[in-house]
Scaffold this motif. Structure first.
Motif, PDB file in Angstrom:
ATOM      1  N   ASN A  38       5.493 -15.950 -58.181  1.00 23.93           N
ATOM      2  CA  ASN A  38       5.803 -14.555 -57.923  1.00 23.93           C
ATOM      3  C   ASN A  38       4.943 -14.014 -56.795  1.00 23.93           C
ATOM      4  N   TYR A  39       5.486 -13.004 -56.122  1.00 26.32           N
ATOM      5  CA  TYR A  39       4.697 -12.258 -55.153  1.00 26.32           C
ATOM      6  C   TYR A  39       3.755 -11.345 -55.929  1.00 26.32           C
ATOM      7  N   ARG A  40       2.572 -11.109 -55.371  1.00 27.52           N
ATOM      8  CA  ARG A  40       1.610 -10.181 -55.964  1.00 27.52           C
ATOM      9  C   ARG A  40       1.155  -9.257 -54.849  1.00 27.52           C
ATOM     10  N   ILE A  41       0.532  -8.170 -55.242  1.00 26.11           N
ATOM     11  CA  ILE A  41      -0.054  -7.250 -54.272  1.00 26.11           C
ATOM     12  C   ILE A  41      -1.553  -7.215 -54.518  1.00 26.11           C
ATOM     13  N   GLN A  42      -2.317  -7.418 -53.448  1.00 29.09           N
ATOM     14  CA  GLN A  42      -3.771  -7.333 -53.537  1.00 29.09           C
ATOM     15  C   GLN A  42      -4.182  -5.950 -53.056  1.00 29.09           C
ATOM     16  N   ILE A  43      -4.891  -5.205 -53.934  1.00 31.44           N
ATOM     17  CA  ILE A  43      -5.281  -3.844 -53.564  1.00 31.44           C
ATOM     18  C   ILE A  43      -6.749  -3.735 -53.170  1.00 31.44           C
ATOM     19  N   PHE A  44      -7.545  -4.781 -53.458  1.00 32.20           N
ATOM     20  CA  PHE A  44      -8.970  -4.721 -53.133  1.00 32.20           C
ATOM     21  C   PHE A  44      -9.537  -6.118 -52.960  1.00 32.20           C
ATOM     22  N   TYR A  45     -10.518  -6.221 -52.051  1.00 31.68           N
ATOM     23  CA  TYR A  45     -11.252  -7.463 -51.827  1.00 31.68           C
ATOM     24  C   TYR A  45     -12.670  -7.057 -51.454  1.00 31.68           C
ATOM     25  N   GLY A  46     -13.650  -7.394 -52.304  1.00 33.17           N
ATOM     26  CA  GLY A  46     -15.028  -7.008 -52.004  1.00 33.17           C
ATOM     27  C   GLY A  46     -15.937  -7.166 -53.204  1.00 33.17           C
ATOM     28  N   SER A  47     -16.834  -6.187 -53.391  1.00 33.03           N
ATOM     29  CA  SER A  47     -17.867  -6.252 -54.430  1.00 33.03           C
ATOM     30  C   SER A  47     -17.286  -6.125 -55.834  1.00 33.03           C
ATOM     31  N   GLU A  48     -18.069  -6.596 -56.811  1.00 32.93           N
ATOM     32  CA  GLU A  48     -17.639  -6.502 -58.207  1.00 32.93           C
ATOM     33  C   GLU A  48     -17.473  -5.044 -58.635  1.00 32.93           C
ATOM     34  N   ASN A  49     -18.438  -4.190 -58.285  1.00 32.95           N
ATOM     35  CA  ASN A  49     -18.340  -2.775 -58.664  1.00 32.95           C
ATOM     36  C   ASN A  49     -17.119  -2.115 -58.043  1.00 32.95           C
ATOM     37  N   GLY A  50     -16.859  -2.414 -56.781  1.00 33.61           N
ATOM     38  CA  GLY A  50     -15.683  -1.868 -56.113  1.00 33.61           C
ATOM     39  C   GLY A  50     -14.399  -2.356 -56.759  1.00 33.61           C
ATOM     40  N   GLU A  95       4.535   2.437 -52.131  1.00 32.62           N
ATOM     41  CA  GLU A  95       3.987   3.438 -53.060  1.00 32.62           C
ATOM     42  C   GLU A  95       2.489   3.213 -53.299  1.00 32.62           C
ATOM     43  N   ILE A  96       2.095   1.964 -53.461  1.00 29.81           N
ATOM     44  CA  ILE A  96       0.693   1.646 -53.728  1.00 29.81           C
ATOM     45  C   ILE A  96      -0.196   2.016 -52.546  1.00 29.81           C
ATOM     46  N   ARG A  97       0.297   1.828 -51.332  1.00 31.00           N
ATOM     47  CA  ARG A  97      -0.513   2.119 -50.136  1.00 31.00           C
ATOM     48  C   ARG A  97      -0.838   3.602 -49.977  1.00 31.00           C
ATOM     49  N   LEU A  98      -0.127   4.467 -50.666  1.00 27.92           N
ATOM     50  CA  LEU A  98      -0.459   5.884 -50.603  1.00 27.92           C
ATOM     51  C   LEU A  98      -1.858   6.131 -51.156  1.00 27.92           C
ATOM     52  N   THR A  99      -2.298   5.298 -52.104  1.00 30.33           N
ATOM     53  CA  THR A  99      -3.631   5.412 -52.695  1.00 30.33           C
ATOM     54  C   THR A  99      -4.551   4.292 -52.237  1.00 30.33           C
ATOM     55  N   PHE A 100      -4.024   3.084 -52.133  1.00 30.90           N
ATOM     56  CA  PHE A 100      -4.813   1.906 -51.762  1.00 30.90           C
ATOM     57  C   PHE A 100      -4.330   1.426 -50.396  1.00 30.90           C
ATOM     58  N   GLY A 101      -4.870   2.058 -49.350  1.00 34.88           N
ATOM     59  CA  GLY A 101      -4.382   1.850 -47.985  1.00 34.88           C
ATOM     60  C   GLY A 101      -4.474   0.431 -47.457  1.00 34.88           C
ATOM     61  N   ASP A 102      -5.383  -0.382 -47.994  1.00 32.34           N
ATOM     62  CA  ASP A 102      -5.544  -1.750 -47.506  1.00 32.34           C
ATOM     63  C   ASP A 102      -4.729  -2.771 -48.298  1.00 32.34           C
ATOM     64  N   ALA A 103      -3.863  -2.319 -49.188  1.00 30.27           N
ATOM     65  CA  ALA A 103      -3.083  -3.232 -50.025  1.00 30.27           C
ATOM     66  C   ALA A 103      -2.192  -4.129 -49.164  1.00 30.27           C
ATOM     67  N   ILE A 104      -2.053  -5.376 -49.608  1.00 29.08           N
ATOM     68  CA  ILE A 104      -1.198  -6.346 -48.910  1.00 29.08           C
ATOM     69  C   ILE A 104      -0.386  -7.137 -49.921  1.00 29.08           C
ATOM     70  N   VAL A 105       0.755  -7.638 -49.483  1.00 26.63           N
ATOM     71  CA  VAL A 105       1.581  -8.512 -50.321  1.00 26.63           C
ATOM     72  C   VAL A 105       1.095  -9.935 -50.143  1.00 26.63           C
ATOM     73  N   LEU A 106       0.923 -10.644 -51.251  1.00 29.64           N
ATOM     74  CA  LEU A 106       0.526 -12.052 -51.224  1.00 29.64           C
ATOM     75  C   LEU A 106       1.734 -12.923 -51.506  1.00 29.64           C
ATOM     76  N   GLU A 107       1.906 -13.951 -50.712  1.00 24.93           N
ATOM     77  CA  GLU A 107       2.998 -14.904 -50.904  1.00 24.93           C
ATOM     78  C   GLU A 107       2.767 -15.701 -52.186  1.00 24.93           C
ATOM     79  N   PRO A 108       3.835 -16.173 -52.846  1.00 26.73           N
ATOM     80  CA  PRO A 108       3.660 -17.028 -54.016  1.00 26.73           C
ATOM     81  C   PRO A 108       2.937 -18.313 -53.641  1.00 26.73           C
ATOM     82  N   LYS A 109       2.134 -18.815 -54.564  1.00 24.77           N
ATOM     83  CA  LYS A 109       1.450 -20.095 -54.336  1.00 24.77           C
ATOM     84  C   LYS A 109       2.455 -21.211 -54.440  1.00 24.77           C
ATOM     85  N   LYS A 110       2.383 -22.135 -53.513  1.00 27.51           N
ATOM     86  CA  LYS A 110       3.260 -23.309 -53.544  1.00 27.51           C
ATOM     87  C   LYS A 110       2.660 -24.336 -54.485  1.00 27.51           C
TER      88      LYS A 110
END
Length: 111
Positions: A38-50, A95-110
Protein backbone atom coordinates in the motif's frame (compact mmCIF):
# COMPACT_ATOMS: atom_id res chain seq x y z
CA UNK A 1 -27.16 -14.24 -22.27
CA UNK A 2 -29.64 -11.52 -21.27
CA UNK A 3 -33.39 -11.88 -21.19
CA UNK A 4 -36.07 -9.44 -20.09
CA UNK A 5 -39.23 -10.46 -18.28
CA UNK A 6 -42.59 -8.72 -18.55
CA UNK A 7 -42.06 -6.88 -15.23
CA UNK A 8 -38.99 -5.10 -16.64
CA UNK A 9 -36.47 -7.20 -14.70
CA UNK A 10 -33.34 -8.36 -16.44
CA UNK A 11 -32.14 -11.90 -15.89
CA UNK A 12 -28.51 -12.75 -16.64
CA UNK A 13 -27.58 -16.32 -17.44
CA UNK A 14 -23.91 -17.31 -17.48
CA UNK A 15 -21.98 -20.47 -18.07
CA UNK A 16 -20.74 -22.62 -15.15
CA UNK A 17 -17.15 -21.76 -16.15
CA UNK A 18 -17.81 -18.04 -15.60
CA UNK A 19 -19.42 -18.74 -12.23
CA UNK A 20 -16.38 -20.84 -11.18
CA UNK A 21 -14.01 -18.09 -12.28
CA UNK A 22 -15.92 -15.45 -10.30
CA UNK A 23 -15.94 -17.71 -7.23
CA UNK A 24 -12.16 -18.22 -7.52
CA UNK A 25 -11.59 -14.46 -7.80
CA UNK A 26 -13.71 -13.78 -4.71
CA UNK A 27 -11.80 -16.45 -2.78
CA UNK A 28 -8.46 -15.05 -3.92
CA UNK A 29 -9.42 -11.51 -2.88
CA UNK A 30 -10.40 -12.68 0.61
CA UNK A 31 -6.98 -14.21 1.22
CA UNK A 32 -4.67 -11.84 -0.69
CA UNK A 33 -6.17 -8.34 -0.90
CA UNK A 34 -4.81 -7.14 2.47
CA UNK A 35 -1.34 -8.51 1.69
CA UNK A 36 -0.83 -6.21 -1.26
CA UNK A 37 1.60 -3.34 -0.76
CA UNK A 38 0.00 0.00 0.00
CA UNK A 39 0.92 3.63 -0.43
CA UNK A 40 1.53 5.50 2.83
CA UNK A 41 1.95 9.15 3.68
CA UNK A 42 4.91 10.29 5.75
CA UNK A 43 4.08 13.39 7.78
CA UNK A 44 7.30 13.72 9.82
CA UNK A 45 10.97 12.75 9.78
CA UNK A 46 13.23 13.82 12.65
CA UNK A 47 13.57 13.68 16.44
CA UNK A 48 11.67 11.31 18.72
CA UNK A 49 9.95 14.19 20.54
CA UNK A 50 8.91 15.78 17.25
CA UNK A 51 7.60 12.45 16.00
CA UNK A 52 5.50 11.91 19.12
CA UNK A 53 4.11 15.47 18.95
CA UNK A 54 3.19 15.06 15.27
CA UNK A 55 1.67 11.63 15.84
CA UNK A 56 -0.54 12.98 18.65
CA UNK A 57 -1.57 15.98 16.57
CA UNK A 58 -2.40 13.76 13.58
CA UNK A 59 -4.48 11.38 15.71
CA UNK A 60 -6.42 14.33 17.06
CA UNK A 61 -7.13 15.78 13.60
CA UNK A 62 -7.66 12.47 11.74
CA UNK A 63 -9.02 10.01 14.33
CA UNK A 64 -10.12 7.40 11.78
CA UNK A 65 -6.77 7.11 9.98
CA UNK A 66 -3.99 4.75 11.06
CA UNK A 67 -0.79 6.35 12.29
CA UNK A 68 2.51 4.70 13.22
CA UNK A 69 5.98 5.62 14.43
CA UNK A 70 9.05 4.04 12.87
CA UNK A 71 12.67 4.38 13.90
CA UNK A 72 15.21 4.71 11.10
CA UNK A 73 18.46 5.48 12.92
CA UNK A 74 19.05 8.21 13.86
CA UNK A 75 15.60 9.62 12.97
CA UNK A 76 11.97 8.86 13.62
CA UNK A 77 9.24 8.75 10.97
CA UNK A 78 5.50 9.18 11.32
CA UNK A 79 3.59 7.33 8.62
CA UNK A 80 -0.15 7.45 8.16
CA UNK A 81 -2.87 5.65 6.23
CA UNK A 82 -2.90 2.69 3.87
CA UNK A 83 -3.96 3.57 0.32
CA UNK A 84 -4.45 1.08 -2.50
CA UNK A 85 -3.75 3.55 -5.28
CA UNK A 86 -1.57 6.61 -5.77
CA UNK A 87 -4.73 8.59 -6.56
CA UNK A 88 -6.25 7.77 -3.14
CA UNK A 89 -3.01 8.76 -1.41
CA UNK A 90 -2.71 12.01 -3.37
CA UNK A 91 -6.28 13.01 -2.48
CA UNK A 92 -5.59 12.49 1.22
CA UNK A 93 -2.18 14.17 0.92
CA UNK A 94 -3.85 17.39 -0.19
CA UNK A 95 -5.89 17.52 3.03
CA UNK A 96 -3.01 16.41 5.27
CA UNK A 97 -0.65 19.06 3.85
CA UNK A 98 -2.92 21.80 5.17
CA UNK A 99 -1.53 20.93 8.63
CA UNK A 100 1.60 18.90 7.86
CA UNK A 101 3.22 20.88 5.04
CA UNK A 102 6.16 18.51 4.53
CA UNK A 103 4.01 15.39 4.08
CA UNK A 104 4.92 13.12 1.17
CA UNK A 105 3.47 10.00 -0.43
CA UNK A 106 5.62 6.88 -0.08
CA UNK A 107 5.60 4.25 -2.80
CA UNK A 108 4.73 0.67 -1.79
CA UNK A 109 7.71 -1.49 -0.89
CA UNK A 110 8.57 -4.01 -3.57
CA UNK A 111 8.76 -7.58 -2.29
Amino acid sequence: MFSQTEEGLIQIESSPQIEKLVARKISYNKTHINKLPNYRIQIFYGSENGAIRNQNKFRELFPGTSCSLEYDSPNWKVKVGYYKTRLEADKQLHEIRLTFGDAIVLEPKKH
